[in-house]
Design a protein around this motif. Sequence first.
Motif, short mmCIF file in Angstrom:
data_model
loop_
_atom_site.label_atom_id
_atom_site.label_comp_id
_atom_site.label_asym_id
_atom_site.label_seq_id
_atom_site.Cartn_x
_atom_site.Cartn_y
_atom_site.Cartn_z
N LEU A 270 0.93 4.18 -2.79
CA LEU A 270 0.70 5.56 -2.36
C LEU A 270 1.84 6.47 -2.83
O LEU A 270 1.61 7.53 -3.43
N ALA B 154 -5.21 -1.08 -3.58
CA ALA B 154 -3.93 -0.35 -3.49
C ALA B 154 -2.79 -1.34 -3.27
O ALA B 154 -1.71 -1.20 -3.86
N GLY C 181 1.96 7.31 -6.45
CA GLY C 181 0.82 8.08 -6.97
C GLY C 181 -0.28 7.20 -7.54
O GLY C 181 -1.13 7.68 -8.29
N ALA D 108 -2.37 5.40 -5.58
CA ALA D 108 -3.41 5.28 -4.55
C ALA D 108 -3.39 6.56 -3.73
O ALA D 108 -2.43 7.33 -3.79
N SER D 109 -4.46 6.79 -3.01
CA SER D 109 -4.51 7.94 -2.12
C SER D 109 -4.65 7.44 -0.69
O SER D 109 -4.99 6.29 -0.46
N ARG D 110 -4.42 8.32 0.24
CA ARG D 110 -4.55 7.93 1.65
C ARG D 110 -5.98 7.48 1.97
O ARG D 110 -6.20 6.76 2.92
N LEU D 111 -6.93 7.90 1.14
CA LEU D 111 -8.33 7.55 1.39
C LEU D 111 -8.68 6.16 0.88
O LEU D 111 -9.71 5.61 1.28
N ASP D 112 -7.87 5.61 -0.02
CA ASP D 112 -8.21 4.28 -0.55
C ASP D 112 -7.07 3.27 -0.40
O ASP D 112 -6.77 2.52 -1.30
N LEU D 113 -6.47 3.27 0.80
CA LEU D 113 -5.43 2.28 1.07
C LEU D 113 -6.12 0.97 1.45
O LEU D 113 -6.39 0.70 2.61
N GLN E 173 0.83 -1.20 0.00
CA GLN E 173 0.00 0.00 0.00
C GLN E 173 0.87 1.25 0.00
O GLN E 173 0.59 2.22 -0.71
#
Length: 175
Positions: A123, A137, A126, A128-133, A119
């Motif tokens: 992240l 991801a 780029g 994945a975002s912290r909101l969709d770990l 994950q």
Amino acid sequence: MTWEAFHRRGEVLRRVIEVANERCDGRLPNDVAGVDAVFTDDVDLLGALQLRWHTALAGQIEASLADQPIDLPGAVVAAWRVTAADLPGVRAILDAHGEQPTSPEVAHVMETASAKERQMLALMAGLASRLDLDEQAARRGERLEREARAGVRLAAIDVPQPRGFLERLKAALAA
């Protein structure tokens, strides 16, 4: 944990890493002096090695991204490769215990650590975002890890050891 115990644990861990990197055989170096005194069991030692790997990888990714801010996935792959070259024995131990865990507890620890690492790779690349770990991801990070592993052979590193006091002092000052 007392200050002295903390530093003793760090010293033993450094020696464990040196021995692991010399051997590169995927086995925990439980024969290193002090291991039994500062680590409660194999899970504790694996956790410390996993943390050392993760910390080194995260630092290398940060440095790689500073050098290559355009190709984020490429920078992450390069950072993984550099870290694997710096810690080949640690990577071999983590791989061996991830592939053939010695207990259900080891299996759980290794699966969790692997998912979190993947994950992080996604992240930082780029992807994945912290909101969709989440699992998706982790799959993206796994693809980056596979790319990083392609063509990488983990081998013992040949580091000449300083012999005399003056050589050890020079080596310490250079580090």
